[in-house]
Design an enzyme around this catalytic site. Structure first.
Site, PDB file in Angstrom:
ATOM      1  N   VAL A  60     -16.505  16.829  16.574  1.00 22.59           N
ATOM      2  CA  VAL A  60     -17.689  16.732  15.719  1.00 22.59           C
ATOM      3  C   VAL A  60     -17.309  16.500  14.257  1.00 22.59           C
ATOM      4  O   VAL A  60     -18.146  16.096  13.459  1.00 22.59           O
ATOM      5  CB  VAL A  60     -18.559  18.008  15.863  1.00 22.59           C
ATOM      6  CG1 VAL A  60     -17.912  19.198  15.183  1.00 22.59           C
ATOM      7  CG2 VAL A  60     -19.972  17.772  15.324  1.00 22.59           C
ATOM      8  N   TYR A  61     -16.058  16.733  13.903  1.00 20.16           N
ATOM      9  CA  TYR A  61     -15.622  16.499  12.530  1.00 20.16           C
ATOM     10  C   TYR A  61     -15.442  14.997  12.307  1.00 20.16           C
ATOM     11  O   TYR A  61     -14.500  14.380  12.813  1.00 20.16           O
ATOM     12  CB  TYR A  61     -14.302  17.217  12.229  1.00 20.16           C
ATOM     13  CG  TYR A  61     -14.346  18.723  12.382  1.00 20.16           C
ATOM     14  CD1 TYR A  61     -15.553  19.432  12.364  1.00 20.16           C
ATOM     15  CD2 TYR A  61     -13.178  19.449  12.551  1.00 20.16           C
ATOM     16  CE1 TYR A  61     -15.590  20.806  12.506  1.00 20.16           C
ATOM     17  CE2 TYR A  61     -13.199  20.826  12.692  1.00 20.16           C
ATOM     18  CZ  TYR A  61     -14.415  21.498  12.677  1.00 20.16           C
ATOM     19  OH  TYR A  61     -14.423  22.862  12.824  1.00 20.16           O
ATOM     20  N   GLN A  62     -16.394  14.429  11.575  1.00 12.00           N
ATOM     21  CA  GLN A  62     -16.364  13.005  11.223  1.00 12.00           C
ATOM     22  C   GLN A  62     -16.247  12.097  12.451  1.00 12.00           C
ATOM     23  O   GLN A  62     -15.413  11.194  12.506  1.00 12.00           O
ATOM     24  CB  GLN A  62     -15.246  12.699  10.233  1.00 12.00           C
ATOM     25  CG  GLN A  62     -15.485  13.207   8.819  1.00 12.00           C
ATOM     26  CD  GLN A  62     -15.624  14.711   8.726  1.00 12.00           C
ATOM     27  OE1 GLN A  62     -16.732  15.235   8.621  1.00 12.00           O
ATOM     28  NE2 GLN A  62     -14.506  15.418   8.759  1.00 12.00           N
TER      29      GLN A  62
END
Length: 343
Positions: A60-62
């Site tokens: 979900v990070y970037q």
């Protein structure tokens, strides 16, 4: 840097973990303070040189670019078996549920995507990022056990949960012969200590590692009063978590600054050293090379009992905020007590 075993596992990790939420491709992130691949690689390289061997990321990070940046850097700068890599998965979406994708199939799909992003055959720690109130716990635990049995993860961890949920999940795992959670990643720092009520006690008794996120409270515990930064001014999620208690938290922040001046160190070192004294492994983000120096120095700093008591004394109970506030709402709905009429 010092090294300890992660819970009951055989993973030997640095006592500070590098959080990789700040790494990501421009235009893909929800945070304006994320850094591109060139700068991410430099930070990861410096982290490795300082002795950090534990890295935490998530798809979900970037949009997965954090995983991609981390995987490529580790491939170039170290051997796979010399790094401990953790990544995560979020609950099924409503679209997944409507499409009939089971919990087990969803977890399999998510770990495969993360391994593709990382360019790895396995991760050392696979973390259940947030409690899924729409999927039976048995499906989650069986799905995670399948990942371990397939050799795609060595161990499993959990994040953003209550102590009763962790205890319930591990009790089920023990009963069914599934893999158990060896670590928990939750919100814990000098100005948010609610995990000390139950979670910390459970973890001590069951030898579950605590790897708290937000150890510097979105920069509040690393900046002296009046100082600012891009993250402090633009991180809306951190403001949601901390702005409501800013007045009471400022007393503790001022004490951290005072103690840092007295000892001739940074506030980062004080705040992380306080967490290390609690026998936890903080997940600390770094978005500039200079941040690595603070992490390395914090790993060596010792606070006395009197200094610890001075930092802790002004604390008062805080309300849940951010992810755990939403978790509280979902938990209440699940138990059918949300807006239930009086009886």
């Amino acid at each position: 840097m010092k090294y300890i075993k992660l819970g009951t596992s055989d993973l030997k990790v640095s006592n500070i973990c590098m959080g990789c939420m700040g790494f990501g491709e421009a235009g893909n992130g929800q945070h304006s303070w994320t850094v591109d691949e060139t700068h991410s690689r430099e930070i990861i390289r410096l982290g490795l040189e300082s002795g950090i061997n534990f890295f935490d990321t998530a798809p979900v990070y970037q949009n997965g670019t954090s995983e991609q940046f981390l995987g490529r850097a580790l491939r170039d700068y170290t051997k796979r078996d010399e790094a401990v890599v953790a990544t995560k998965f979020l609950p099924r979406s409503q679209a997944d549920i409507e499409a009939g994708i089971t919990g087990q199939k969803y977890i399999e799909r998510m770990i495969n995507k993360s391994l593709e992003n990382l360019g790895m055959d396995y991760v050392d720690l696979y973390i259940y990022h947030m409690w899924d109130y729409n999927t039976p716990l048995y499906d989650i635990m069986e799905g995670l056990d399948n990942v371990v049995k397939a050799g795609k993860a060595r161990y499993i961890g959990i994040s953003n949960c209550y102590a009763y949920q962790l205890a319930k999940a591990n009790a089920m795992a023990e009963k069914e012969g599934f893999s158990k959670f060896i670590s928990v990643q939750s919100h814990y720092n000098l100005i948010f200590r609610e995990e000390e009520r139950e979670m910390a006690k459970l973890c001590r008794e069951d030898e579950i590692a605590m790897t708290p996120y937000s150890p510097l409270a979105g920069g509040r515990l690393s900046k002296r009063p009046g100082e600012t930064s891009k993250r402090l001014s633009e991180d809306s999620y951190a403001r949601l978590k901390y702005d409501g208690t800013a007045e009471q938290d400022s007393i503790i922040i001022n004490r951290a600054a005072e103690l840092a001046d007295k000892k001739g160190v940074s506030m980062t070192e004080i705040s992380l050293a306080w967490l290390l004294k609690k026998s936890v492994i903080p997940v600390a983000g770094a978005t500039a090379p200079k941040h690595i120096d603070g992490l390395a120095k914090a790993a060596e700093l010792k606070l006395s009992d009197d200094e610890t008591a001075y930092l802790e004394e002004p604390y008062i109970p805080h309300r849940l905020a951010g992810v755990m506030a939403q978790n509280n709402l979902e938990s209440a709905k699940e138990k059918h007590i949300w807006f239930a009429p009086n009886r």
